[in-house]
Design an enzyme around this catalytic site. Sequence first.
Site, PDB file in Angstrom:
ATOM      1  N   CYS A 113     -39.650 -49.947 -65.121  1.00  0.00           N
ATOM      2  CA  CYS A 113     -39.381 -49.420 -66.098  1.00  0.00           C
ATOM      3  C   CYS A 113     -39.271 -48.005 -66.748  1.00  0.00           C
ATOM      4  O   CYS A 113     -39.019 -47.390 -66.436  1.00  0.00           O
ATOM      5  CB  CYS A 113     -39.093 -50.807 -66.948  1.00  0.00           C
ATOM      6  SG  CYS A 113     -37.185 -50.953 -68.015  1.00  0.00           S
ATOM      7  N   HIS A 210     -39.280 -56.835 -64.143  1.00  0.00           N
ATOM      8  CA  HIS A 210     -40.584 -57.437 -65.339  1.00  0.00           C
ATOM      9  C   HIS A 210     -40.038 -58.326 -64.159  1.00  0.00           C
ATOM     10  O   HIS A 210     -40.307 -58.646 -63.665  1.00  0.00           O
ATOM     11  CB  HIS A 210     -39.660 -57.851 -66.313  1.00  0.00           C
ATOM     12  CG  HIS A 210     -39.503 -56.102 -67.006  1.00  0.00           C
ATOM     13  ND1 HIS A 210     -40.336 -55.126 -67.801  1.00  0.00           N
ATOM     14  CD2 HIS A 210     -38.076 -55.412 -67.259  1.00  0.00           C
ATOM     15  CE1 HIS A 210     -40.072 -53.817 -68.290  1.00  0.00           C
ATOM     16  NE2 HIS A 210     -38.549 -54.252 -67.615  1.00  0.00           N
TER      17      HIS A 210
END
Length: 258
Positions: A113, A210
């Site tokens: 990310c 995630h």
Amino acid sequence: MTSETQPKPKTQPSPETQPSKGTIRVLQLYPKEMNIYGDWGNALVLQQRIKWHGYTPELLEYNVGDEFPEDIDIVVGGGGQDSGQLVIQDDLQAQAPHLRRMADDGAPMLVICGLYQLFGKFFKTSTGPVIPGIGILDIETHGTDERLIGNVIMKSTEFGDILGYENHSGQTTLGPGVEPLGTVTKGAGNNSKDGHEGARYNNVVASYLHGSLLPKNPAIADFLIRTAAERKFGSFVPGAPDDDYARLAREHAARRPR
């Protein structure tokens, strides 16, 4: 084993009772600022699987202002809010030459990310400021008002099905210097247009997912460990990891709605 059956503990030799095959040093970048949605779990998975493979893990961290450790075998980095990226940007630029040399030399890395974005050319935030990247990955990211959020499944020729959870408003476009990590079959991925997720360059694995990513995707964890061992020791001798919980987690994650 059905999805409702809890895995039974396996009886196998404890890695602590066997001679170590060598030490593998894992460095997490900026865990104080870039550890959103449990990305620290990726480092913990590597630590445990290194033990299962019969090696000795050494888990280190690097934060703003620290002295960068030498002889690192695996680098992992997580996500963070825009504010966290602003905090680390100057320090990351100072470490950029070292990280670029490592990546170009084939060091295995996993960036998630926010650090995925900053390993690229730049991240232009939705409010206007541009956070420069360190140019390891040939990608550009633009902040938008559209938030891409939910469970993701993608197909990877290298790692099979990859499962995780995305939550990002930055939309990333890949340049010719990288390949996508996979093709999305559920979810958005890098952006809302091209159906790709993540990026691959040398032994760098980059993704928006995630969850943490590695507990549900042990094939990626073992790739990082195998690559590190081959670079350091000349070969990789696998152990006998217990993947029952990973399989159960994957079964549940695959059934979840977007």
